[in-house]
Write an enzyme that holds these catalytic residues in place. Sequence first.
Site, PDB file in Angstrom:
ATOM      1  N   SER A  60       0.702  -1.255  -0.005  1.00  0.00           N
ATOM      2  CA  SER A  60       0.022   0.127   0.032  1.00  0.00           C
ATOM      3  C   SER A  60       0.920   1.384  -0.019  1.00  0.00           C
ATOM      4  O   SER A  60       0.533   2.161  -0.278  1.00  0.00           O
ATOM      5  CB  SER A  60      -0.936   0.053   1.085  1.00  0.00           C
ATOM      6  OG  SER A  60      -0.262   0.152   2.458  1.00  0.00           O
ATOM      7  N   LYS A 113       0.953   4.920   6.992  1.00  0.00           N
ATOM      8  CA  LYS A 113       0.396   5.713   5.842  1.00  0.00           C
ATOM      9  C   LYS A 113       0.826   7.205   5.716  1.00  0.00           C
ATOM     10  O   LYS A 113       1.596   7.207   6.777  1.00  0.00           O
ATOM     11  CB  LYS A 113      -1.579   5.557   5.740  1.00  0.00           C
ATOM     12  CG  LYS A 113      -2.066   4.384   6.053  1.00  0.00           C
ATOM     13  CD  LYS A 113      -2.061   3.394   4.579  1.00  0.00           C
ATOM     14  CE  LYS A 113      -2.719   2.240   4.847  1.00  0.00           C
ATOM     15  NZ  LYS A 113      -2.866   1.326   3.650  1.00  0.00           N
TER      16      LYS A 113
END
Length: 259
Positions: A60, A113
Site C-alpha cells: 500500500s 500511511k
Amino acid sequence: MSTTLPTPPTPAVAQAAPGKNGPGRGYLWLSAVQALIKIVVVALFVITFVVQAFRIPSASMKNTLLVGDYLLVDKEHFGSSPLFSKLLPYDTIKRDDIIVFRFPVDPQQHFVKRVIGIPGDRIRLVHSTVFVNGKRLDEPYAIHESSRYDSYNNDFPDGRYVRPNVEANWYVEMHKLIDERGELIVPEGYYFVLGDNRDDSEDSRYWGFVPRENVLGRPLVIYFSINQDEAQGALRRWSDLMEHFPESVRWGRCLHLVF
C-alpha cells in the site's frame, strides 16, 4: 676531586600473583555479566520508549516502502511515549508525514500511511487528484498502477459505487462531514491518511480518520530489506531468506532513511 653520587634504588613494582591479590576469574565473570545487563537495560529502554521495529507486509505504500522492508520507527518524534510525551517539545503532525499508527478498527494491528489531511482540512479527490482546501496537492510520491477507473477510489467522497470493504459505520459518519462543496472536513484531533500506492491501499477512504492518540510515531530508517511475496508467512519468509541469501536482500535499501 670528583664525587660519585650513589645511584638511587629502582622502586619495586608490585605485581599481584594471578588468583591471589589480583582479580580472579570470578571477578572477571561478574564484570562481564554486569556489562551485559547494562547493555540489555539500555536496549530495552530504547525499544520501549524511543524506537520500535516494524515489517512492511503490504504494497500500500509502494514505492516509498516495499513489502519486506524492516523499519525502525521513531516513537519520540510525535510524543507517543507515555514517559516523555509531557516533558519534551515534540513536532506536530503535518501533511506529507508518514506515520505508524494503531488501526482504528482493530488497535491490535499497526498500519503505516501518509498524512494527507490535518484537523480542519477539506479533502476531495477528483479523477485521482487530491485537493486540500481547494488546492491541488503536489504528490511526487503517489503512484497509480491500475488502468481501471474506480468511482469510489478516484472521486472520493463523491464516488457513487461503494466498495464492499468500506466500513459501514464510516460510510454513515463520512456523509455527515461532507460540506456543500462535496469536500470531506477533517475533525479536530483526527487525521486523513492515504497509501502512496493509491490503487491498492485500504486507507481513510475505507475506514475513516486516524485519532491522534493512535499515532505511534514515524518511520525513521529501513534497517533491512528482503525481496519477498506479500502472502508469505513468517516461516516461509525466513526459509527463503536462508536458502537464497544474499541475493534476496535488497542491499540498496538497507540503512535507507524514510521520507
